[in-house]
Design an enzyme around this catalytic site. Structure first.
Site, short mmCIF file in Angstrom:
data_model
loop_
_atom_site.label_atom_id
_atom_site.label_comp_id
_atom_site.label_asym_id
_atom_site.label_seq_id
_atom_site.Cartn_x
_atom_site.Cartn_y
_atom_site.Cartn_z
N ASP A 44 13.76 -12.11 2.82
CA ASP A 44 14.78 -11.08 2.62
C ASP A 44 15.31 -10.58 3.97
O ASP A 44 16.52 -10.39 4.15
CB ASP A 44 14.24 -9.89 1.83
CG ASP A 44 13.85 -10.24 0.41
OD1 ASP A 44 14.41 -11.20 -0.15
OD2 ASP A 44 12.96 -9.54 -0.14
N ASP A 66 7.09 -9.75 -2.61
CA ASP A 66 7.56 -8.80 -1.60
C ASP A 66 6.38 -7.95 -1.16
O ASP A 66 5.51 -7.60 -1.96
CB ASP A 66 8.67 -7.91 -2.17
CG ASP A 66 9.97 -8.65 -2.39
OD1 ASP A 66 10.19 -9.70 -1.76
OD2 ASP A 66 10.79 -8.17 -3.20
#
Length: 171
Positions: free
Chosen positions: A140, A122
């Site tokens: 995401d 991330d």
């Protein structure tokens, strides 16, 4: 594949593009920008690139510190992707096709990370705006956009069904 609608093919294309963009962005973050060594890099305004290895589900929920959980989450995401891939074969509405394509692509993008590294890379950080403290990635974002589109499709479908039913006064 026999029996796949034109919109089903659209969903598969959206999923493939989503996986490609997700994996390319992560390759650039990891190897081009070398973000793991740098930690965090300001980009513009409230946007920063901040390296976080997420071992849980979306936004770090349900942490999967053990290898068993890592593989369980990977298998679950693969299972969801397969179910969606079967469902989308008969897609009859464009919003549904886009929604399922984004969700499939995001799930597969994160599964690739989980299998390769044991965690999801991330890096998109907008925590400076104050109300969104999580760091996320392209996969995401695609999953969340897909869920929003899926909800929109459901609401629009319910409105169409309601407006198509005759009222008791009209009968």
């Amino acid at each position: 594949m026999k029996g796949v609608t034109r919109l089903g093919w659209l969903a598969y294309a959206v999923a493939a593009v989503t996986v490609a963009l997700d994996q390319l962005s992560k390759a650039w973050i990891l190897y081009g920008l070398e973000l793991p060594a740098r930690g965090s890099v300001p980009v513009a305004g409230p946007l920063n690139f901040t390296m976080v290895w997420n071992q849980g589900v979306s936004f770090g929920l349900l942490r999967a510190d053990q290898d068993l959980m890592r593989w369980a989450l990977a298998l679950f995401a693969i299972g969801v992707s397969v179910v969606l891939a079967v469902w989308v074969r008969k897609a009859g509405r464009p919003v549904l096709a886009w929604a399922l394509g984004f969700i499939m692509g995001g799930a597969v993008g994160n599964v690739i990370d989980r299998i390769r590294w044991g965690a999801v890379a991330d890096f998109i950080d907008v925590s400076a705006i104050g109300f969104f403290p999580w760091v996320f990635n392209v996969a995401d974002a695609a999953i969340n956009i897909g869920i929003a589109l899926l909800l929109l499709d459901m609401i629009r479908g319910e409105k169409r069904e309601t407006s198509a039913k005759p009222t008791e006064d009209a009968a």
